[in-house]
Design an enzyme around this catalytic site. Structure first.
Site, PDB file in Angstrom:
ATOM      1  N   HIS A 134      -3.978  -9.932   9.367  1.00 37.01           N
ATOM      2  CA  HIS A 134      -4.302  -8.655   8.737  1.00 37.01           C
ATOM      3  C   HIS A 134      -4.540  -8.810   7.246  1.00 37.01           C
ATOM      4  O   HIS A 134      -3.735  -9.412   6.532  1.00 37.01           O
ATOM      5  CB  HIS A 134      -3.154  -7.670   8.971  1.00 37.01           C
ATOM      6  CG  HIS A 134      -3.242  -6.416   8.157  1.00 37.01           C
ATOM      7  ND1 HIS A 134      -2.445  -6.174   7.055  1.00 37.01           N
ATOM      8  CD2 HIS A 134      -4.052  -5.327   8.281  1.00 37.01           C
ATOM      9  CE1 HIS A 134      -2.744  -5.001   6.537  1.00 37.01           C
ATOM     10  NE2 HIS A 134      -3.717  -4.458   7.254  1.00 37.01           N
TER      11      HIS A 134
ATOM     12  N   LYS B 226       0.858  -1.180   0.000  1.00 34.60           N
ATOM     13  CA  LYS B 226       0.000   0.000   0.000  1.00 34.60           C
ATOM     14  C   LYS B 226       0.893   1.230   0.000  1.00 34.60           C
ATOM     15  O   LYS B 226       1.815   1.329   0.795  1.00 34.60           O
ATOM     16  CB  LYS B 226      -0.907  -0.007   1.237  1.00 34.60           C
ATOM     17  CG  LYS B 226      -1.858  -1.203   1.283  1.00 34.60           C
ATOM     18  CD  LYS B 226      -2.635  -1.229   2.594  1.00 34.60           C
ATOM     19  CE  LYS B 226      -3.582  -2.422   2.642  1.00 34.60           C
ATOM     20  NZ  LYS B 226      -4.298  -2.514   3.934  1.00 34.60           N
TER      21      LYS B 226
ATOM     22  N   LYS C 203     -12.147   2.811  12.397  1.00 31.10           N
ATOM     23  CA  LYS C 203     -10.882   3.495  12.611  1.00 31.10           C
ATOM     24  C   LYS C 203     -11.043   4.627  13.630  1.00 31.10           C
ATOM     25  O   LYS C 203     -12.066   5.323  13.652  1.00 31.10           O
ATOM     26  CB  LYS C 203     -10.368   4.077  11.290  1.00 31.10           C
ATOM     27  CG  LYS C 203     -10.108   3.019  10.224  1.00 31.10           C
ATOM     28  CD  LYS C 203      -8.932   2.142  10.568  1.00 31.10           C
ATOM     29  CE  LYS C 203      -8.567   1.210   9.432  1.00 31.10           C
ATOM     30  NZ  LYS C 203      -7.334   0.439   9.695  1.00 31.10           N
TER      31      LYS C 203
ATOM     32  N   LYS D  94     -15.232  -3.380  12.595  1.00 27.05           N
ATOM     33  CA  LYS D  94     -14.105  -2.591  13.100  1.00 27.05           C
ATOM     34  C   LYS D  94     -14.146  -1.208  12.474  1.00 27.05           C
ATOM     35  O   LYS D  94     -14.373  -1.070  11.270  1.00 27.05           O
ATOM     36  CB  LYS D  94     -12.775  -3.261  12.775  1.00 27.05           C
ATOM     37  CG  LYS D  94     -11.579  -2.548  13.425  1.00 27.05           C
ATOM     38  CD  LYS D  94     -10.279  -3.314  13.204  1.00 27.05           C
ATOM     39  CE  LYS D  94      -9.701  -3.064  11.835  1.00 27.05           C
ATOM     40  NZ  LYS D  94      -8.433  -3.786  11.631  1.00 27.05           N
TER      41      LYS D  94
END
Length: 371
Positions: free
Chosen positions: A304, A58, A173, A171
């Site tokens: 992850h 990324k 952020k 989830k």
């Protein structure tokens, strides 16, 4: 005995539907993410066995992974594809001068994953079954709907859709410069979901130790499954102190790029839940070593990203794990993973169980072959 006769490497740039922002963007440390760069490795043998694997980056790093893989891939030709550990060591030594973590092993990861895919296909088994599955489905939670660029109403709407699609947890952020905004968003999502839906938060390393402790204590009221990456990924001591001080479990590890870095985390008792990323730490071969160590220390597992790979690895972990749901990679693959009653089902297709799409080929920016 079989031999590797061909290796194809491809660099693929996956554009995202919209720029993505987490706390690292809001604190000015990174720019919004607009694409993910993949390194695909495809391996063919003399007996016409085939395997495919991928690594990714990324923001920066994708071209470097591809360049390193090109330098070492020729060493695969003529090797027995079943000798995965031997091949792994050979590739490590080929690039020994640049180390055994980061780009060097992330480049090898795509090849290593392809070899495991090939091995499972030869056995006509899903990879999870080849490894020895403890379960045929894994608890799943969605992350892609909870980023900070999205207004809270959108986060709530996408959370509801995820639950309707059979995903079990949500989830979101956190880690914004103004922690009051974080707390308002967590409260709004918890009230929207109710008390029974598993909820996690992820600060993406943006708190210092005093802030993490202060906010962590306030977050206790929301009965979170975990607080993820509250501190810098390499601050093992700070994570350990936080884990000891809070009732809410601490999860971290996704940004680490080797087994050795995870060992320091584990030895410091810095996490209740470990979050390794197979492509980031060098592939399935090192991931399995780390999983054994994590289980020995009684840790929970929540790998992850890259659910296409991690679903199989999580299914083979002795303790009940979680797998992270992202739909971002869907355009790359013809197949879809199923989620039912809060769990992601291990596919019955051999190997990892995916094939790449024509769109994936169109997004390929460079490729090379070794024979």
């Amino acid at each position: 005995m079989d031999r590797i006769r061909q290796v194809k490497l491809s660099s693929v740039v996956l554009p995202l539907d919209q720029p993505i922002s987490d706390a690292k963007v809001l604190t000015g440390r990174q720019r919004p993410m607009t694409e993910v760069v993949f390194l695909f490795a495809e391996i063919a043998t003399e007996q016409e066995q085939h395997g495919i694997g991928f690594s990714y980056s990324k923001r920066a790093g994708g071209p470097a992974q591809y360049a390193h893989a090109k330098e070492v891939a020729a060493g695969l030709i003529g090797e027995d594809p079943s000798d995965i550990a031997k091949v792994y060591d050979k590739l490590l030594w080929a690039g020994a001068s640049v180390g055994r973590s980061g780009v060097a092993t992330q480049a090898i990861a795509a090849i290593d994953i392809a070899l495991w895919d090939l091995k499972a296909k030869r056995a006509d088994l899903p990879l999870a079954k080849l490894l020895g599955a403890h379960r045929d489905s894994v608890r799943a939670y969605n992350t892609s709907g909870g980023f900070l660029h999205a207004p809270i109403e959108e986060v709530q709407e996408r959370a509801s859709k995820s639950l309707a699609d059979g995903i079990g947890g949500i989830k979101i952020k956190v880690g914004q410069p103004d922690s009051r905004i974080d707390l308002d968003r967590v409260r709004a999502v918890r009230e929207h979901l109710g008390d029974d839906v598993p909820l996690m938060v992820d600060a993406n390393q943006q708190w210092d130790r005093p802030t993490a402790l202060r906010i962590g204590r306030v977050l206790e009221q929301f009965d979170l499954v975990w607080i993820e990456e509250p501190l810098d990924a390499y601050d093992a001591l700070g994570h350990a102190e936080l884990a000891a001080a809070l009732d809410t479990p601490i999860a971290t590890g996704e940004m680490l790029s080797s087994v050795g870095e995870h060992v320091r985390l584990i030895e410091a008792r810095a996490a209740d839940i470990i979050q390794p990323d197979a492509p980031r730490i060098g592939g399935i071969t090192p991931f399995l070593k780390l999983a054994t160590l994590a289980d020995h220390h009684g840790l929970q597992l929540a790998p992850h990203f890259a659910m296409e790979i991690h679903l199989h690895l999580a299914a083979a972990y002795p303790r009940e794990p979680w797998v992270e749901h992202f739909e971002w990679l869907n355009p790359l693959f013809n197949e879809r993973l199923e989620t039912v009653d809060g769990r992601m089902l291990v596919p019955d297709r051999p190997g990892l169980g995916f094939t790449t799409t024509e769109q994936c080929a169109r997004w390929t920016v460079d490729s090379c072959e070794f024979r």
